[in-house]
Design a protein around this motif. Structure first.
Motif, PDB file in Angstrom:
ATOM      1  N   LEU A   6       0.842  -1.193   0.000  1.00 12.10           N
ATOM      2  CA  LEU A   6       0.000   0.000   0.000  1.00 12.10           C
ATOM      3  C   LEU A   6       0.879   1.245   0.000  1.00 12.10           C
ATOM      4  N   TYR A   7       0.543   2.193  -0.851  1.00 11.55           N
ATOM      5  CA  TYR A   7       1.283   3.460  -0.945  1.00 11.55           C
ATOM      6  C   TYR A   7       0.325   4.611  -0.657  1.00 11.55           C
ATOM      7  N   GLY A  19      -9.686  -5.661  12.862  1.00  9.93           N
ATOM      8  CA  GLY A  19      -8.703  -6.297  11.995  1.00  9.93           C
ATOM      9  C   GLY A  19      -8.618  -5.699  10.612  1.00  9.93           C
ATOM     10  N   GLN A  20      -9.300  -4.560  10.410  1.00 12.46           N
ATOM     11  CA  GLN A  20      -9.298  -3.893   9.111  1.00 12.46           C
ATOM     12  C   GLN A  20      -8.545  -2.561   9.202  1.00 12.46           C
ATOM     13  N   LEU A  21      -7.822  -2.228   8.139  1.00 12.09           N
ATOM     14  CA  LEU A  21      -7.249  -0.895   7.996  1.00 12.09           C
ATOM     15  C   LEU A  21      -8.310  -0.013   7.352  1.00 12.09           C
ATOM     16  N   LYS A  22      -8.732   0.998   8.070  1.00 14.53           N
ATOM     17  CA  LYS A  22      -9.719   1.941   7.558  1.00 14.53           C
ATOM     18  C   LYS A  22      -9.000   3.193   7.058  1.00 14.53           C
ATOM     19  N   GLU A  38      -4.306  -8.453   7.651  1.00 16.82           N
ATOM     20  CA  GLU A  38      -3.573  -9.701   7.418  1.00 16.82           C
ATOM     21  C   GLU A  38      -3.133  -9.844   5.969  1.00 16.82           C
ATOM     22  N   ASP A  39      -3.720  -9.048   5.056  1.00 13.53           N
ATOM     23  CA  ASP A  39      -3.359  -9.112   3.645  1.00 13.53           C
ATOM     24  C   ASP A  39      -2.216  -8.176   3.286  1.00 13.53           C
ATOM     25  N   ILE A  40      -1.769  -7.354   4.247  1.00  9.91           N
ATOM     26  CA  ILE A  40      -0.784  -6.310   3.953  1.00  9.91           C
ATOM     27  C   ILE A  40       0.624  -6.790   4.289  1.00  9.91           C
ATOM     28  N   SER A  63       1.662  -7.476  13.290  1.00 10.28           N
ATOM     29  CA  SER A  63       1.284  -8.315  12.153  1.00 10.28           C
ATOM     30  C   SER A  63       2.412  -8.442  11.141  1.00 10.28           C
ATOM     31  N   ASN A  64       3.598  -7.939  11.510  1.00 12.95           N
ATOM     32  CA  ASN A  64       4.804  -8.012  10.677  1.00 12.95           C
ATOM     33  C   ASN A  64       4.631  -7.299   9.338  1.00 12.95           C
ATOM     34  N   VAL A  65       3.957  -6.166   9.377  1.00  9.50           N
ATOM     35  CA  VAL A  65       3.870  -5.301   8.206  1.00  9.50           C
ATOM     36  C   VAL A  65       5.097  -4.398   8.208  1.00  9.50           C
ATOM     37  N   ALA A  66       5.802  -4.324   7.083  1.00  9.28           N
ATOM     38  CA  ALA A  66       6.932  -3.405   6.965  1.00  9.28           C
ATOM     39  C   ALA A  66       6.377  -2.009   6.708  1.00  9.28           C
ATOM     40  N   LEU A  67       6.481  -1.145   7.699  1.00  5.97           N
ATOM     41  CA  LEU A  67       5.913   0.199   7.627  1.00  5.97           C
ATOM     42  C   LEU A  67       7.043   1.181   7.334  1.00  5.97           C
ATOM     43  N   ILE A  68       7.012   1.764   6.139  1.00  2.00           N
ATOM     44  CA  ILE A  68       8.103   2.613   5.652  1.00  2.00           C
ATOM     45  C   ILE A  68       7.665   4.071   5.660  1.00  2.00           C
ATOM     46  N   SER A  69       8.468   4.916   6.295  1.00  2.00           N
ATOM     47  CA  SER A  69       8.180   6.345   6.355  1.00  2.00           C
ATOM     48  C   SER A  69       9.132   7.105   5.438  1.00  2.00           C
TER      49      SER A  69
END
Length: 308
Positions: A6-7, A19-22, A38-40, A63-69
């Protein structure tokens, strides 16, 4: 399962609900999208007016999402990773720390061998002469003591830009900014996979810069660089990189590298899954359960793509 990338390049308010990203407009709070967390796999935050709730942030990290700033120049500058990415993390840390120097030198030689072979395959992908690179692979010694990597890089970039005035450098001209962006994204994904495999991304098998928090990620991403190079070079050859600035459209296209397929022993795998296979095999090498790191074969990918 293929994880989503996601960008966010526009103002947005992001929160978590069941459990949802809003995704909401920041002022009106009108919901624009709802995405299962869970899909990210990767999220890129590239606007100063992107706001996250603490509940979402902690859930993304767990949830082990790589969050890049990204900074004001739209370059990745920060990466959020979980502190406990594996259920037996302390045990795996100890195995990693106990790895001998001879083992790490052998693993680095394997890594450089895979990188040079994949670079050679990419040259073939663009119908360029790769014989010099293939000839270098048997010359790689433990720890790459003869620095074959640097010799291969000179041949590789010279072949890719034979008819263009180009020097590969961090702050150079097009397509250096695009390559740097692609590598930063790939590095984050490798760091994510290393943490998930229960290893410290700081402790490298070759890279040892005391100011580098991701030495092991820099090591393990080396054979994956040609996947970034392929995408950026295709944009370059197609005349889409005429602007010195890294545009939003270019970034969107570069991020598509995370949805590409990699090939292991003739079998396709999504890139993020493939990276996890590589990092898991690295741990098995540290633990004495196998002798070689599992890297994708770019030649098999090129050959597979050419089959009707």
């Amino acid at each position: 399962m293929i994880k989503r990338t996601l960008y966010f390049g526009n103002p947005a308010y992001l929160r978590r609900e069941d459990g949802q990203l809003k995704v909401l407009l920041p002022k009106e709070k009108t919901e624009l999208a709802s995405i299962p967390i869970e899909d990210i796999g990767v999220m890129v935050l590239d606007h100063p007016q992107v706001t996250l709730s603490q509940s979402l942030l902690s859930y993304l990290v767990s949830s082990n999402v790589a969050l890049i700033s990204c900074n004001e120049k739209h370059h990745p500058v920060g990466l959020f990773l979980p502190l406990d990415g594996n259920s037996v993390q302390s045990e795996r840390f100890k195995v990693q720390l106990d790895a001998s120097e001879p083992l790490k030198k052998q693993l680095w030689a394997q890594t450089i061998g895979a990188k040079v072979e994949n670079q050679a395959s990419l040259l073939e992908r663009f119908d360029l002469d790769a014989r010099q690179l293939y000839a270098l692979v048997p010359q790689i010694k433990s720890g790459d003591s003869d620095n074959v990597e640097a010799r291969a890089a000179k041949i590789y970039w010279g072949a890719l830009f034979e008819n263009h005035d180009f020097v590969r450098e961090r702050f150079g001209n097009v397509p250096n900014p695009q390559l740097n962006y692609a590598y930063a994204i790939m590095r984050a994904c490798v760091a994510r996979a290393l943490v998930s495999s229960g290893m410290l991304p700081t402790l490298g098998i070759f890279h040892r810069n005391k100011y580098n928090a991701y030495c092991l990620a820099d090591d393990i991403m080396e054979p994956y660089r040609p996947y970034c190079d392929e995408l950026v070079m295709q944009l370059f050859y197609d005349g889409e990189l005429t602007d010195e600035k890294l545009t939003k459209d270019q970034k969107a296209k570069i991020l598509s590298v995370l949805t590409t397929d990699v090939v292991f022993a003739g079998k396709k795998s999504p890139l993020l899954v493939g990276i996890s296979r590589t990092t898991n095999s690295l741990y098995e090498c540290f633990a004495g359960e196998r002798r070689k790191i599992l890297y994708p074969d770019f030649y098999d990918r090129v050959r597979t793509k050419s089959v009707p």
